[in-house]
Write an enzyme that holds these catalytic residues in place. Sequence first.
Site, PDB file in Angstrom:
ATOM      1  N   HIS A 279       0.825  -1.217   0.000  1.00 37.63           N
ATOM      2  CA  HIS A 279       0.000   0.000   0.000  1.00 37.63           C
ATOM      3  C   HIS A 279       0.854   1.261   0.000  1.00 37.63           C
ATOM      4  O   HIS A 279       1.822   1.385   0.750  1.00 37.63           O
ATOM      5  CB  HIS A 279      -1.040   0.005   1.113  1.00 37.63           C
ATOM      6  CG  HIS A 279      -0.517  -0.019   2.508  1.00 37.63           C
ATOM      7  ND1 HIS A 279      -0.160   1.120   3.174  1.00 37.63           N
ATOM      8  CD2 HIS A 279      -0.313  -1.038   3.375  1.00 37.63           C
ATOM      9  CE1 HIS A 279       0.236   0.802   4.400  1.00 37.63           C
ATOM     10  NE2 HIS A 279       0.163  -0.499   4.547  1.00 37.63           N
ATOM     11  N   ASP A 291       6.262   0.544   6.588  1.00 36.52           N
ATOM     12  CA  ASP A 291       4.813   0.365   6.468  1.00 36.52           C
ATOM     13  C   ASP A 291       4.218   1.447   5.587  1.00 36.52           C
ATOM     14  O   ASP A 291       3.853   2.501   6.082  1.00 36.52           O
ATOM     15  CB  ASP A 291       4.185   0.371   7.855  1.00 36.52           C
ATOM     16  CG  ASP A 291       2.700   0.059   7.831  1.00 36.52           C
ATOM     17  OD1 ASP A 291       2.196  -0.401   6.802  1.00 36.52           O
ATOM     18  OD2 ASP A 291       2.044   0.279   8.864  1.00 36.52           O
ATOM     19  N   GLU A 325      -4.811   1.831   2.649  1.00 39.47           N
ATOM     20  CA  GLU A 325      -4.924   0.649   3.508  1.00 39.47           C
ATOM     21  C   GLU A 325      -5.099   1.064   4.958  1.00 39.47           C
ATOM     22  O   GLU A 325      -5.851   0.454   5.699  1.00 39.47           O
ATOM     23  CB  GLU A 325      -3.665  -0.227   3.372  1.00 39.47           C
ATOM     24  CG  GLU A 325      -3.760  -1.600   4.049  1.00 39.47           C
ATOM     25  CD  GLU A 325      -3.319  -1.605   5.520  1.00 39.47           C
ATOM     26  OE1 GLU A 325      -3.579  -2.601   6.201  1.00 39.47           O
ATOM     27  OE2 GLU A 325      -2.729  -0.594   5.991  1.00 39.47           O
ATOM     28  N   GLU A 326      -4.393   2.123   5.359  1.00 39.86           N
ATOM     29  CA  GLU A 326      -4.284   2.428   6.794  1.00 39.86           C
ATOM     30  C   GLU A 326      -5.605   2.830   7.441  1.00 39.86           C
ATOM     31  O   GLU A 326      -5.891   2.437   8.565  1.00 39.86           O
ATOM     32  CB  GLU A 326      -3.246   3.533   7.023  1.00 39.86           C
ATOM     33  CG  GLU A 326      -1.805   3.116   6.736  1.00 39.86           C
ATOM     34  CD  GLU A 326      -1.284   2.030   7.667  1.00 39.86           C
ATOM     35  OE1 GLU A 326      -2.024   1.555   8.542  1.00 39.86           O
ATOM     36  OE2 GLU A 326      -0.119   1.648   7.506  1.00 39.86           O
ATOM     37  N   ASP A 353       3.264  -6.504   3.292  1.00 35.25           N
ATOM     38  CA  ASP A 353       2.880  -5.409   4.194  1.00 35.25           C
ATOM     39  C   ASP A 353       3.233  -5.764   5.638  1.00 35.25           C
ATOM     40  O   ASP A 353       2.435  -5.615   6.553  1.00 35.25           O
ATOM     41  CB  ASP A 353       1.378  -5.110   4.052  1.00 35.25           C
ATOM     42  CG  ASP A 353       0.939  -3.917   4.918  1.00 35.25           C
ATOM     43  OD1 ASP A 353       1.798  -3.124   5.326  1.00 35.25           O
ATOM     44  OD2 ASP A 353      -0.275  -3.798   5.185  1.00 35.25           O
ATOM     45  N   HIS A 423       3.842   2.736  12.569  1.00 32.71           N
ATOM     46  CA  HIS A 423       2.956   3.887  12.830  1.00 32.71           C
ATOM     47  C   HIS A 423       3.593   4.954  13.716  1.00 32.71           C
ATOM     48  O   HIS A 423       2.873   5.759  14.313  1.00 32.71           O
ATOM     49  CB  HIS A 423       1.627   3.434  13.467  1.00 32.71           C
ATOM     50  CG  HIS A 423       0.822   2.515  12.604  1.00 32.71           C
ATOM     51  ND1 HIS A 423      -0.410   2.050  12.966  1.00 32.71           N
ATOM     52  CD2 HIS A 423       1.079   1.967  11.378  1.00 32.71           C
ATOM     53  CE1 HIS A 423      -0.889   1.259  12.013  1.00 32.71           C
ATOM     54  NE2 HIS A 423       0.001   1.184  11.043  1.00 32.71           N
TER      55      HIS A 423
END
Lengths: 467, 467
Positions: A279, A291, A325-326, A353, A423
Site C-alpha cells: 500500500h 509500512d 490501507e491504513e 505489508d 505507525h
Amino acid sequence: MNRILYLLIFLLSFNTYAQSDEEVLRTIYTQSLTNGKSYAWLDYLSNQIGGRLSGSLQAERAVQWGKEELEKLGLDKVWLQEVMVPKWVRGAKEYAYIESSKKQTTNVNICALGGSVATNPLGLKAKVVEVHTFEDLEKLGEAQIKGKIVFYNRPMQPELISTFSSYGGCVNQRYSGAVEAAKYGAVGVIVRSMSLRLDDLPHTGSMTYGNLPVEKRIPSAAISTNHAELLSASLKLDKDLEFYFKQSCTQYDDVLSHNVIGEITGSEFPNEYFVVGGHLDSWDLGDGAHDDGAGVVQSMDVLRLLKESGIKPKRSIRVVLFMNEENGLRGGRKYAEVAKQKGENHVFALESDAGGFTPRGFSFDCSDADFEQVLSWKPLFKPYLIHYFEKGGSGADISPLKTDNNVLCGLRPDSQRYFDHHHAASDTFDAVNKRELELGAATMTALVYLFDKYGTNPLPNQSGIKN
Amino acid sequence: MNRILYLLIFLLSFNTYAQSDEEVLRTIYTQSLTNGKSYAWLDYLSNQIGGRLSGSLQAERAVQWGKEELEKLGLDKVWLQEVMVPKWVRGAKEYAYIESSKKQTTNVNICALGGSVATNPLGLKAKVVEVHTFEDLEKLGEAQIKGKIVFYNRPMQPELISTFSSYGGCVNQRYSGAVEAAKYGAVGVIVRSMSLRLDDLPHTGSMTYGNLPVEKRIPSAAISTNHAELLSASLKLDKDLEFYFKQSCTQYDDVLSHNVIGEITGSEFPNEYFVVGGHLDSWDLGDGAHDDGAGVVQSMDVLRLLKESGIKPKRSIRVVLFMNEENGLRGGRKYAEVAKQKGENHVFALESDAGGFTPRGFSFDCSDADFEQVLSWKPLFKPYLIHYFEKGGSGADISPLKTDNNVLCGLRPDSQRYFDHHHAASDTFDAVNKRELELGAATMTALVYLFDKYGTNPLPNQSGIKN
C-alpha cells in the site's frame, strides 16, 4: 510443414526446460542483490516524499511517482484507478501532561489516533481510570468511568514469538477503545502505544466510532510506552491525578485518489491475473518506509526482476500500489470491485505489508491442493533460508479478491523489529536494510515465477516439482 | 527399603517426564523474553565499558565485570583463568588523503589494521597500484609494485546469501595483504573495508606479517567502502595520483589477562563438561556490542535461564568468556590446553559469535549420529522459527576443544546486517534489538538443555525424541 512446427515447439520447450527452477531462482536472487531497484526507490519514497496519509499532498505525489516509475519499466500497461478516500488531518502537534493532585505537571508524548475527533480547543482535563480490557470497563461501570479519561494499558505480550500475534492481542484497545469507553460516559481515551519496546514514541493507527453519533464521539490518543508506564505508576501513588491533552485533528469529506497499476500481459493466459502489491499510503508520523514503502518497492521490483531475469510470464502479472490501507481499505476494495465488474479472473495475489525485514517465507490463504504444491517448492527456497510456509492470512488490500479457488498470500519477514517502527516517527528509511529489502523482493518474484509456471489449482499428482 | 527407593526414583523420573520438552522450551523462551538479563548486561558492557581490545584497560574492566556478574548468579563455581595476550595499541587517530598528480588532496577515512606497524611519524606517501587478488600481484611483479602502496579492492560478493561466505571470499586481502605485497617491494597496503554497504566507515580486523622480519613490515590500513570506490575511480582518471597515510600504532609485549569462567556442576555426570561461550575482547573502534558482546551476554544468560527455568543439568555446564579472540585466540587455546592437562572430558561446546540478530539455527561440527539426533529435535524448535541445522564450523574460541567424538556448534543468527557493524565504529549497543538478542539466548539454552538431557554420542536408535 506441420512436423517442422512440432519440432520447433519441441526445441523451444526443451530450451525452456534447460533453465531449471534452481537456476531461475538463482538468477532472480542475484539480480535483486546486485542490480535491485527497491532500495533506491524506497530512498526516494521515504526521504523525498515522506509520510503519505490518504488525502494528503504527499499521497498524491506518491501516486504520480509510482506511475512514472512503472512507466519507465517498459510494462505492457500502466494506469491509475480512481478511488475516493477519507481525509483525516492531524493538525497542530498534540500536547499532553499529567497533573498531580498537588498540581505538579509532567509532559508526556501522545499522538491523536487516526480518525479521532479533536479535543475542545482549550484541551481536555479529567481524572483517569486505568483498564486492561473491555471487561474491566464493565466491572467499573458508569459510576467509576463517567466524566473520566479511560487509559487502556494492556501491553503487547513479549513472550509470543510472532510480534503480529502480540499486536493482534492488543489492538482492540486502540481500534475500539473510544466507542467502548463512551458507552460508560468517558470523556476521552488514552491508549498505550502498540509497541514491544519501552521508549518515548507514540504510535498512531486507525480507530473507529462505530455507529456513535457525532456528539458522543470522544477524543482518543496514543501515549508512548514509557509514558504509559509513568502514568500507571503515578496513578498507583495518586489516584486523583488528572490528565490533560489537546489535539486539533479534523475529518474532512472524502477526496479523490488512486491506486497505481502496472501490468505485464500474459503470453499464454492473458485473462488470468496475478496481483503483487503493497500500500502506497502510510501514517503521517514517520516516512512509512517499513509500512508500507517496503512492500510498494518490492512489488514494483517483482515485475522489473521478472523482466531482468528474462522471464516471460504466461499469465498477466499486475503490480498494484493500493491507496488507503491504513484508514479505510478503499483502494483494496475498489480494485476488487472493478475486477469483479470486468469479470477479471484473479487466480493469485501476493501482498507485502509486514516490513522490509529479512524474509522468512509466506502465509497462504488457499486450498489444500495449492498448499501442497507450495510445499513441494520448499527445497527450491532452502538456499535462500526461506523456510516458513504456513496456512494463514494474506494481506488486507488483497483480501477482497478472495474466491473459492484462488491463492492469496502474504510475505512473512522477520517480525521482531516491526513494531519498534510501526505507525511511529521511527518508521524511516534508515531503519531498512538494503539486503533484507532486496531478499524480500527476490523471494516474492520467485514465488510469482513458480505459480505462473505451474499454475494454481493443481490436479492431484499434477502439482509442480516434487523433491 | 530398596523397593521404596525404586518407587521414589520411578516417581521422580515420572515427574521429570511430565514436563515435556515442548513445555521446557516454552518456559525457556518465555523466561528469556520476559525476564532475560542479556540486554541489560549488554547495555553495561557496551556503554559503560565499551570497546575492549586485548591488553586494554577496558578489557580488564570487562574481566572484572564478567566475574562479578557471574558471581551474582549463584553458580557452583566462578573463576578467572590466566592467559597472556598480545597488546596492540592504535595510538592517535589515523589520517589519510588522496593527492592528485596536480596536488589536489581529498581526505579519506582509514583505520590501521590490528597488528600493523606504524608509518614513519611524518606519514607515508606513494603511488598506488590497485589489485583484486594475490594473482594480480604476481602478474604486475616487482617492476610495477616496488615503492608503491598496494590497494586491495576486491568487494564482498553481494549475491551470496550468507554474508559470512562473502566475508570468507575477501578477508585474505586484509589478513595476508601486507605480507604478500611486501614480497614485491610494496611500501604500504590499503584494503577495502570488509562490508557490503557503501558507507564512510573503515572496518579494522587482524592482519599478519607471517615470518617477515621486522624491518620488512609495511603499514597496513583499511579504507571505507565509499573511499575505496573513490580511490579506484580516481586511479582510473589519474594513475599517477599519490596516497598519503599516517598511523602511529604500536605492538607491545604480551600482558596478563584472563578468561572468565562460571560453572553449574552436573548432578549425574559432573566430569562431563559443556561449554557455552563468546569472546569478551572486541575491537576498539565501536563498543563491540554485536562482536561479541552479544555472544558474551547470551552465554551468561544460558546458565541463568537454566536456573530460572528450574533445570538441574546432569552434566557440568560452563560459561566461558574468552579473552583475545580478535587478535590471537589465546583465550580459546589456553582454555583447551588447561582442559587437556586436567583430563576434563569436554563433550559439548557452543559458541555465539555472529552477532545478536534473530537466531536462525546452528552449525554443527560433530558425528553423523550426533547430527541425526539434532535433526530429531527440529520440531521442538519450529514454534520459535529456528530452522537452520547444518553441518559446518562452530566458533573460533571453542575449536581447540575438538575431539573425535564431541559436539561443537555455533549459533547462526540472521547474517544480513552483521558486516554493517563488524569491526567498525557502528558496532554499538543501539544496533542490537532486545528481542533478537533474547531469542538467541533462549535458543542456545534450549540446545544445551536437549544435549544435556539426551547426551552426545547417541547409540543407533537411542537418540532423543523422534518426531
